[in-house]
Design a protein around this motif. Structure first.
Motif, PDB file in Angstrom:
ATOM      1  N   ARG A  29      71.517  64.774  77.511  1.00 21.98           N
ATOM      2  CA  ARG A  29      70.969  64.697  78.879  1.00 21.98           C
ATOM      3  C   ARG A  29      70.580  63.272  79.245  1.00 21.98           C
ATOM      4  NH1 ARG A  29      72.055  69.533  76.507  1.00 21.98           N
ATOM      5  NH2 ARG A  29      71.820  71.241  77.980  1.00 21.98           N
ATOM      6  N   GLY A  30      70.933  62.304  78.390  1.00 21.87           N
ATOM      7  CA  GLY A  30      70.715  60.907  78.734  1.00 21.87           C
ATOM      8  C   GLY A  30      69.511  60.253  78.111  1.00 21.87           C
ATOM      9  N   TYR A  31      68.733  60.970  77.308  1.00 22.78           N
ATOM     10  CA  TYR A  31      67.540  60.393  76.703  1.00 22.78           C
ATOM     11  C   TYR A  31      67.872  59.667  75.405  1.00 22.78           C
ATOM     12  CZ  TYR A  31      64.900  63.611  79.744  1.00 22.78           C
ATOM     13  OH  TYR A  31      64.382  64.296  80.811  1.00 22.78           O
ATOM     14  N   GLY A  32      67.135  58.608  75.111  1.00 24.13           N
ATOM     15  CA  GLY A  32      67.049  58.087  73.770  1.00 24.13           C
ATOM     16  C   GLY A  32      65.921  58.818  73.066  1.00 24.13           C
ATOM     17  N   VAL A  33      66.119  59.162  71.799  1.00 21.81           N
ATOM     18  CA  VAL A  33      65.115  59.924  71.057  1.00 21.81           C
ATOM     19  C   VAL A  33      64.711  59.129  69.822  1.00 21.81           C
ATOM     20  CG1 VAL A  33      64.566  62.097  69.896  1.00 21.81           C
ATOM     21  CG2 VAL A  33      66.114  62.091  71.864  1.00 21.81           C
ATOM     22  N   LEU A  34      63.436  58.795  69.750  1.00 23.26           N
ATOM     23  CA  LEU A  34      62.887  58.040  68.628  1.00 23.26           C
ATOM     24  C   LEU A  34      62.280  59.016  67.625  1.00 23.26           C
ATOM     25  CD1 LEU A  34      62.016  55.401  67.257  1.00 23.26           C
ATOM     26  CD2 LEU A  34      59.970  55.425  68.713  1.00 23.26           C
ATOM     27  N   LEU A  35      62.740  58.934  66.370  1.00 22.30           N
ATOM     28  CA  LEU A  35      62.297  59.815  65.291  1.00 22.30           C
ATOM     29  C   LEU A  35      61.605  58.952  64.231  1.00 22.30           C
ATOM     30  CD1 LEU A  35      65.663  61.763  65.032  1.00 22.30           C
ATOM     31  CD2 LEU A  35      63.600  62.591  66.171  1.00 22.30           C
ATOM     32  N   PRO A  36      60.326  58.663  64.400  1.00 19.34           N
ATOM     33  CA  PRO A  36      59.654  57.716  63.505  1.00 19.34           C
ATOM     34  C   PRO A  36      58.994  58.394  62.311  1.00 19.34           C
ATOM     35  CG  PRO A  36      58.232  58.227  65.345  1.00 19.34           C
ATOM     36  CD  PRO A  36      59.477  59.065  65.525  1.00 19.34           C
ATOM     37  N   ASP A  37      58.779  57.619  61.258  1.00 20.33           N
ATOM     38  CA  ASP A  37      58.040  58.061  60.075  1.00 20.33           C
ATOM     39  C   ASP A  37      56.742  57.255  59.986  1.00 20.33           C
ATOM     40  OD1 ASP A  37      59.879  59.931  59.312  1.00 20.33           O
ATOM     41  OD2 ASP A  37      60.727  58.791  57.657  1.00 20.33           O
ATOM     42  N   PRO A  38      55.659  57.765  60.592  1.00 15.29           N
ATOM     43  CA  PRO A  38      54.384  57.042  60.538  1.00 15.29           C
ATOM     44  C   PRO A  38      53.656  57.306  59.228  1.00 15.29           C
ATOM     45  CG  PRO A  38      54.090  59.064  61.757  1.00 15.29           C
ATOM     46  CD  PRO A  38      55.560  59.003  61.368  1.00 15.29           C
ATOM     47  N   ALA A  39      52.492  56.719  59.061  1.00 15.95           N
ATOM     48  CA  ALA A  39      51.645  56.988  57.901  1.00 15.95           C
ATOM     49  C   ALA A  39      51.550  58.486  57.667  1.00 15.95           C
ATOM     50  CB  ALA A  39      50.247  56.397  58.126  1.00 15.95           C
ATOM     51  N   LEU A  40      51.549  58.892  56.389  1.00 14.33           N
ATOM     52  CA  LEU A  40      51.614  60.264  55.893  1.00 14.33           C
ATOM     53  C   LEU A  40      53.047  60.715  55.628  1.00 14.33           C
ATOM     54  CD1 LEU A  40      48.908  62.165  58.008  1.00 14.33           C
ATOM     55  CD2 LEU A  40      48.776  61.610  55.580  1.00 14.33           C
ATOM     56  N   SER A  41      54.027  59.957  56.085  1.00 15.93           N
ATOM     57  CA  SER A  41      55.421  60.339  55.840  1.00 15.93           C
ATOM     58  C   SER A  41      55.788  60.065  54.387  1.00 15.93           C
ATOM     59  CB  SER A  41      56.364  59.559  56.759  1.00 15.93           C
ATOM     60  OG  SER A  41      56.104  59.862  58.118  1.00 15.93           O
ATOM     61  N   THR A  42      56.710  60.876  53.868  1.00 18.91           N
ATOM     62  CA  THR A  42      57.159  60.722  52.493  1.00 18.91           C
ATOM     63  C   THR A  42      58.375  59.801  52.431  1.00 18.91           C
ATOM     64  OG1 THR A  42      58.445  62.752  52.761  1.00 18.91           O
ATOM     65  CG2 THR A  42      56.272  62.946  51.742  1.00 18.91           C
ATOM     66  N   GLY A  43      58.548  59.161  51.268  1.00 17.06           N
ATOM     67  CA  GLY A  43      59.685  58.286  51.055  1.00 17.06           C
ATOM     68  C   GLY A  43      59.367  56.821  51.133  1.00 17.06           C
ATOM     69  N   TYR A  44      58.084  56.488  51.285  1.00 22.46           N
ATOM     70  CA  TYR A  44      57.675  55.090  51.405  1.00 22.46           C
ATOM     71  C   TYR A  44      56.595  54.717  50.395  1.00 22.46           C
ATOM     72  CZ  TYR A  44      60.116  55.968  55.757  1.00 22.46           C
ATOM     73  OH  TYR A  44      61.061  56.338  56.681  1.00 22.46           O
ATOM     74  N   GLY A  45      56.343  55.593  49.455  1.00 21.21           N
ATOM     75  CA  GLY A  45      55.373  55.309  48.420  1.00 21.21           C
ATOM     76  C   GLY A  45      54.034  55.983  48.653  1.00 21.21           C
ATOM     77  N   GLN A  46      53.261  56.071  47.570  1.00 21.83           N
ATOM     78  CA  GLN A  46      51.981  56.767  47.607  1.00 21.83           C
ATOM     79  C   GLN A  46      50.982  56.110  48.552  1.00 21.83           C
ATOM     80  OE1 GLN A  46      51.865  59.605  45.933  1.00 21.83           O
ATOM     81  NE2 GLN A  46      49.782  60.184  46.537  1.00 21.83           N
ATOM     82  N   ASP A  47      50.988  54.782  48.603  1.00 26.03           N
ATOM     83  CA  ASP A  47      50.036  54.079  49.473  1.00 26.03           C
ATOM     84  C   ASP A  47      50.284  54.399  50.938  1.00 26.03           C
ATOM     85  OD1 ASP A  47      48.836  52.940  47.276  1.00 26.03           O
ATOM     86  OD2 ASP A  47      49.835  50.993  47.483  1.00 26.03           O
ATOM     87  N   PHE A  48      51.543  54.617  51.301  1.00 28.17           N
ATOM     88  CA  PHE A  48      51.876  54.928  52.691  1.00 28.17           C
ATOM     89  C   PHE A  48      51.308  56.287  53.078  1.00 28.17           C
ATOM     90  CE2 PHE A  48      54.734  55.775  56.310  1.00 28.17           C
ATOM     91  CZ  PHE A  48      54.722  54.539  56.945  1.00 28.17           C
ATOM     92  N   VAL A  49      51.362  57.247  52.154  1.00 31.38           N
ATOM     93  CA  VAL A  49      50.750  58.552  52.396  1.00 31.38           C
ATOM     94  C   VAL A  49      49.236  58.419  52.462  1.00 31.38           C
ATOM     95  CG1 VAL A  49      50.408  60.875  51.450  1.00 31.38           C
ATOM     96  CG2 VAL A  49      52.670  59.803  51.314  1.00 31.38           C
TER      97      VAL A  49
END
Length: 728
Positions: A518-538
């Motif tokens: 429908r013409g939108y750009g969709v941003l799918l971010p991984d903020p703090a608490l997301s997995t895959g970036y190390g324990q400190d990020f969680v």
């Protein structure tokens, strides 16, 4: 970077591609979209010659999905072929040592009475390797679920549900008939929990049933060795009177079929529990505790090929101030004095999907990493590296699951997905071969090809904070083909649920390409608490939902709207579950978005905690003071953005009370309250029969129609939209 999956729309680029002619894809038509086949699961036969997956499709009138089993050829020699077909569908595939295929289905049994077939409970069926009709080998009044077979011996275990007074199947059926005839649905509880996700628990509870062939067994068998191709297996109840110990049980059957290693719920008082590991002997039903760790939940046991060890997942019990940590553990089964040891304790990832190599020297695992989920090999260790080592096998932009190791250990089969393509079966090279280096991936001939996408995919990365507090936040950005600096796309910030998860795998329920079409750009971010970036990020976001995650989301949104092909004047935010919480929090803390969609969302955390289905887990997440400080409802007066609230009444993880209170608070106390006629700019889409996800095909279609209409009105400025006719 170019993916190795064919399809005109499947591409990953760093900058906008050359413009393509207008293209119609399944994402431009919701009816087409909901009819797309959906694959999941993968099972390999013991000899490595056959792969089976499960494919879901819609029925003729488009109101219900059903599943079928398909065979995928490991060598790509032939196209995939369908193995089963029925209106009720089939699932739960498992191979026997002699190549028969077991599955579960509620399909009618030609040899059963009409009364038995009317029960519509899944039974255990076998499709003989040599050909012929499928037939039932086991049935229970409470159904057959979670089938496991032994690799080298005729044996099978599965779960069923039994009422507490029932000593066997006939007694269980008598009690079920009594409740049905008397129209009694009441349940008397004496412990916690009482419901889970979208279903009430009790009065029946899971039992583990099993059968292992022994010489002299009085069962029908094939000419030379016992076969599972018998009319009815004489299964034994391995866990009499288990209570709620087997709720959501994870278990594995030893290669020789003599014992099971299973999780076991252990009550810890005050309505809480944790999971231990137990060993259950098939022949004697003797249960022995293997590991009972007071500081962790234990799960996903996988027994080694020689039956002497078990690898399992340990998740430390969190506190309001310390996030959980996931590690891969190993226990020697032959040594009664053995203690568990952590494999590669310094590896800063959360492993899952672990499977043994045939010689027992290593495991292949999957772990979230930087918006992907590669395959890794965990070597058990030696004198030089006693803790073991980790090697990354795949290096593409995909998420892997359902690992199945070939008997010769040269390849591992897997399902692979990303936002470029839904689940599809692949072959990953473990040992180098001609023109096939280690880690190379071959796409197998699947039952269905990938759908053409209406746009392209790239990444956004930005730095947040300064000095020692600086960190990177990344996300996927799905963009429409027509987006340019002259015609920038409106932007949807879509926040994932969990919150301990990552936007790294295709989702049929939360699919950005429908918005991109429908013409939108969709941003799918991984903020703090997301997995895959190390324990400190969680840990950064633990107990601080309204702080670090919000900061990260706003920073990556700023970086995205700075692009020339994104229109920063037309933006919206949306999310479900934890993502819905963040949508609510965003609504009370910024006016930058034109509209906000909040699905199955947490609103008043003081109310949510005691009413969610796993209240004891929530008590580990936040203290009452932390819940109050992070509760979106405290900021309702600041909300001046039109909001669409969506909730299902059968949602027990985030109970309907959250949606009802949010809706009333918006109308009575937000910055955009109801007018004197009681009408408001906000909307509430309510599903009386849906759960946390809204799964019924036509309800999912209504969900997208209403969401897209709401966004068109407030983000695109197109005015009130025509509602779906099915809303009445």
């Amino acid at each position: 970077m170019q993916p190795d999956v064919p399809g005109r729309g499947l591409r990953l680029v760093q900058d906008a591609p050359e413009q393509y002619p207008t293209l119609t894809t399944p994402f431009h038509d919701l009816d087409e979209y909901v009819r797309l086949p959906r694959m999941e699961g993968l099972v390999l036969s013991p000899d490595g010659s056959r792969l089976v997956t499960q494919v879901s499709t819609l029925n003729a009138d488009g109101t219900k999905t059903h599943t079928a089993l398909w065979e995928v050829y490991p060598t790509r020699a032939k196209p995939a072929r369908r193995l089963t077909r029925s209106a009720e569908g089939e699932s739960g595939a498992a191979f026997t040592p002699d190549g028969d295929l077991l599955f579960t289905s509620a399909r009618p049994n030609a040899d059963a009475s009409d009364e038995e077939n009317d029960r519509k409970t899944p039974a255990l069926w076998v499709l003989p390797a040599g050909g012929g009709e499928a037939r039932i080998v086991a049935s229970r009044p409470g159904g057959v679920h979670q089938v496991r077979t032994a690799r080298s011996s005729p044996a099978v275990v599965f779960t069923t549900k039994m009422l507490p007074r029932a000593a066997d199947g006939s007694a269980d059926q008598r009690l079920r008939t009594l409740r049905k005839d008397k129209k009694v649905s009441a349940i008397l509880h004496d412990s916690y929990p009482v419901r889970y996700w979208d279903r009430d628990l009790g009065p029946d509870t899971p039992h583990l049933l099993g059968w292992h062939f022994k010489a002299g067994d009085d069962v029908a068998r094939s000419v030379e060795v016992a076969s599972l191709s018998v009319e009815h297996l004489k299964v034994s109840d391995l866990t009499p009177n288990p209570g709620k110990a087997l709720l959501e049980a994870e278990f594995d059957l030893s290669p020789d079929g003599t014992f099971v290693v299973s999780t076991w719920q252990v009550p810890t008082g005050r309505g809480a529990s944790r999971t231990a590991l137990v060993r259950i002997d098939i022949d004697t039903q003797t249960r022995t505790v293997l590991v009972d760790d007071p500081d962790a939940d234990l799960g996903a046991p996988v027994i080694s090929p020689d039956g002497t060890r078990v690898a399992y997942r340990r998740t430390s019990l969190s506190t309001p101030h310390v996030a959980p940590r996931v590690t891969l553990e190993l226990l020697e089964l032959d040594d009664p004095d053995a203690r568990p040891r952590t494999l590669v304790p310094d590896w800063d990832r959360w492993p899952t999907c672990h499977q043994w190599l045939p010689d027992g020297s290593a495991l292949v695992v999957v772990a979230d990493q930087d918006g992907r989920a590669p395959v890794f090999q965990v070597n058990l260790g030696d004198a030089e590296n006693p803790d073991g080592t980790v090697e990354q096998i795949t290096h593409d932009d995909y998420c892997y699951s359902d690992l199945q190791v070939a008997p010769d250990a040269t390849v591992v089969y897997a399902m692979r997905t990303s936002y470029l393509a839904p689940n599809h079966p692949v072959r990953v090279q473990l040992e180098p071969a001609i023109n096939r280096p280690r880690g190379s991936v071959t796409v197998l001939r699947a039952p269905a090809g990938p759908p053409t996408l209406p746009g392209w995919l790239t990444e956004v990365r930005t730095s947040v904070g300064e000095g020692d507090d600086a960190h990177e936040v990344r996300g996927w950005l799905a963009m429409p083909d027509g987006a340019t600096a002259e015609e920038p796309a409106p932007l949807l910030l879509w926040v994932h649920g969990g919150p301990l998860s990552s936007w790294n795998a295709w989702s049929w329920r939360w699919n950005p390409w429908l918005m991109v079409a429908r013409g939108y750009g969709v941003l799918l971010p991984d903020p703090a608490l997301s997995t895959g970036y190390g324990q400190d990020f969680v840990q950064r976001g633990w107990g601080r939902w309204g702080e670090a995650p919000f900061e990260d989301l706003m920073a990556i949104t700023d970086a995205t709207v700075a692009r020339e092909d994104v229109d920063e004047t037309r933006t919206a935010a949306m999310g479900g579950s934890f993502g819905g919480y963040m949508a609510n929090w965003i609504a009370g803390h910024t006016d930058r978005f034109k509209a906000i969609v909040t699905h199955a969302s947490l609103w008043a955390l003081d109310q949510f905690g005691p009413t969610t289905d796993v209240a004891f887990y929530w008590a580990r997440e936040m203290t009452p003071e932390m819940a109050d400080a992070n509760s979106p409802h405290r900021y309702v007066a600041n909300i001046r953005t039109p909001m669409l609230v969506v909730h299902g009444d059968k949602d027990y993880r985030v109970p309907i009370g959250e949606g009802l209170r949010l809706w009333y608070d918006l109308l009575s106390a937000s910055g955009l309250p109801a007018d004197e006629d009681g009408r408001t700019v906000h909307r509430f889409l309510y599903f009386p029969d849906e759960n946390h996800w809204v799964l019924t095909p036509q309800h999912a279609k209504v969900w997208y129609e209403v969401v897209l209409g709401f966004l068109a009105e407030h983000v695109l400025g197109e005015g009130p939209q025509e509602l779906p006719e099915t809303l009445g």
